[in-house]
Motif scaffolding. Structure first.
Motif, PDB file in Angstrom:
ATOM      1  N   LYS A   1       0.841  -1.187   0.000  1.00 13.95           N
ATOM      2  CA  LYS A   1       0.000   0.000   0.000  1.00 13.95           C
ATOM      3  C   LYS A   1       0.881   1.245   0.000  1.00 13.95           C
ATOM      4  O   LYS A   1       2.052   1.200   0.406  1.00 13.95           O
ATOM      5  CB  LYS A   1      -0.903   0.015   1.240  1.00 13.95           C
TER       6      LYS A   1
ATOM      7  N   GLN B   1      -2.888   5.634   2.485  1.00 12.98           N
ATOM      8  CA  GLN B   1      -4.017   4.799   2.105  1.00 12.98           C
ATOM      9  C   GLN B   1      -4.585   4.060   3.327  1.00 12.98           C
ATOM     10  O   GLN B   1      -4.061   4.125   4.436  1.00 12.98           O
ATOM     11  CB  GLN B   1      -3.590   3.785   1.039  1.00 12.98           C
ATOM     12  N   GLN B   2      -5.680   3.349   3.065  1.00 10.66           N
ATOM     13  CA  GLN B   2      -6.335   2.552   4.087  1.00 10.66           C
ATOM     14  C   GLN B   2      -6.257   1.083   3.690  1.00 10.66           C
ATOM     15  O   GLN B   2      -6.203   0.755   2.491  1.00 10.66           O
ATOM     16  CB  GLN B   2      -7.791   3.005   4.225  1.00 10.66           C
TER      17      GLN B   2
ATOM     18  N   THR C   1      -7.603  -3.115   4.784  1.00  7.19           N
ATOM     19  CA  THR C   1      -8.432  -4.028   5.578  1.00  7.19           C
ATOM     20  C   THR C   1      -7.859  -5.433   5.478  1.00  7.19           C
ATOM     21  O   THR C   1      -7.650  -5.943   4.376  1.00  7.19           O
ATOM     22  CB  THR C   1      -9.888  -4.045   5.088  1.00  7.19           C
TER      23      THR C   1
ATOM     24  N   ARG D   1      -6.093   4.959  14.556  1.00  5.71           N
ATOM     25  CA  ARG D   1      -6.042   4.593  13.138  1.00  5.71           C
ATOM     26  C   ARG D   1      -6.262   3.085  12.948  1.00  5.71           C
ATOM     27  O   ARG D   1      -6.627   2.635  11.876  1.00  5.71           O
ATOM     28  CB  ARG D   1      -4.690   4.968  12.523  1.00  5.71           C
TER      29      ARG D   1
ATOM     30  N   SER E   1      -8.432   0.002  13.788  1.00  6.33           N
ATOM     31  CA  SER E   1      -9.762  -0.356  14.258  1.00  6.33           C
ATOM     32  C   SER E   1     -10.104  -1.747  13.765  1.00  6.33           C
ATOM     33  O   SER E   1      -9.422  -2.289  12.887  1.00  6.33           O
ATOM     34  CB  SER E   1     -10.810   0.648  13.761  1.00  6.33           C
TER      35      SER E   1
ATOM     36  N   ASN F   1      -8.677  -2.910  10.367  1.00 10.39           N
ATOM     37  CA  ASN F   1      -8.575  -1.772   9.464  1.00 10.39           C
ATOM     38  C   ASN F   1      -7.506  -0.809   9.966  1.00 10.39           C
ATOM     39  O   ASN F   1      -7.431  -0.518  11.159  1.00 10.39           O
ATOM     40  CB  ASN F   1      -9.909  -1.026   9.392  1.00 10.39           C
TER      41      ASN F   1
ATOM     42  N   ASN G   1      -6.122   3.017   8.956  1.00 16.20           N
ATOM     43  CA  ASN G   1      -6.290   4.226   8.145  1.00 16.20           C
ATOM     44  C   ASN G   1      -5.005   5.036   8.106  1.00 16.20           C
ATOM     45  O   ASN G   1      -4.133   4.890   8.977  1.00 16.20           O
ATOM     46  CB  ASN G   1      -7.405   5.099   8.735  1.00 16.20           C
ATOM     47  N   ALA G   2      -4.912   5.900   7.096  1.00 18.23           N
ATOM     48  CA  ALA G   2      -3.789   6.836   6.988  1.00 18.23           C
ATOM     49  C   ALA G   2      -2.458   6.129   7.230  1.00 18.23           C
ATOM     50  O   ALA G   2      -1.705   6.478   8.148  1.00 18.23           O
ATOM     51  CB  ALA G   2      -3.978   7.987   7.975  1.00 18.23           C
TER      52      ALA G   2
END
Lengths: 110, 115
Positions: B13, B17-18, B20, B63, B65, B77, B79-80
């Motif tokens: 990544k 970006q995020q 999962t 960030r 979760s 997940n 994030n950032a």
């Protein structure tokens, strides 16, 4: 803070020699677990120790839990090349929340 | 084999970006814990899910979760994404409170690389 320390970080032995890794906790533990992670693999549960002063054996592996339940050791007798990997101890800091030590990486020369 | 299944196995990544990550626990297990393992380090506890709720959390920012579904599977997940999030992400399942007797069963992990 809550932490589990392990020494040594690395150990290189000749096949047939013994190996020991030590684990120390900053607080008294209700139990301690040991895991083995082969190179490129994932941790695999080996054993859990619960009682003060407990000693458990699995073939050539001997696990000990200290009297104060703040330290533990794993001893391997007559190492084999199949013993290669990183050995982690893990202690609970909160219900079902295990914190791992930094591990001892064992290399065995044939 | 009814062990722990993680997907994907590898992921690249870009920073910001995020992502999962997914985990299916061992058959019969109802508790899922997520760990981050940087190269040469021990697994670091992120959080644990039981009965679809986050029950325990380690020292990770918001960030990170997660979620647990009724079938006990779980997602992580992030994030950032930061370069420092590059690591092996391990999912570990257990039978609550069976962890204290039988330990965690780990999946093979997802290797995340952030560039």
């Amino acid at each position: 803070g809550q932490q589990v320390m392990q020494i040594p970080q690395y150990q290189h032995v000749q096949e047939g020699e013994d190996f020991t890794t030590y684990c120390n906790s900053s607080t008294t533990l209700s139990n301690i677990q040991w895991y083995k992670q082969r190179p490129g693999g994932h941790p695999v549960f080996l054993i859990q120790l619960v009682k003060s002063g407990e000693v458990k054996k699995q073939k050539r592996l001997t696990f000990q839990f200290g009297e104060a339940k703040k330290n533990s050791s794993l001893h391997i007798t007559a190492t084999q090349t199949t013993d290669v990997g990183t050995y982690f101890c893990a202690g609970p800091f909160g219900f079902n929340k295990f914190y791992f030590g930094s591990g001892t990486k064992l290399n065995v020369k044939p | 084999d009814a062990g722990v299944t993680q997907s994907p196995t590898h992921l690249i990544k870009t920073r910001g970006q995020q992502v999962t990550l997914r985990c299916s626990p061992k058959s019969g297990h109802d508790t899922v814990s997520w760990y981050q393992q940087a190269l040469g380090q021990g697994p670091q506890f992120i959080f644990q899910y039981y009965e679809e709720e986050e029950r325990q959390r380690g020292n990770f920012p918001d960030r990170f979760s997660g979620h647990q579904f009724p079938n006990y599977s779980s997602e992580l997940n992030v994030n950032a994404l930061l370069l420092g999030d590059s690591a092996l992400y391990l999912c570990a399942s257990s039978l609550d409170p069976g962890t204290d007797r039988y330990g965690y069963t780990f999946g093979s992990g997802t290797r995340l690389t952030v560039v």
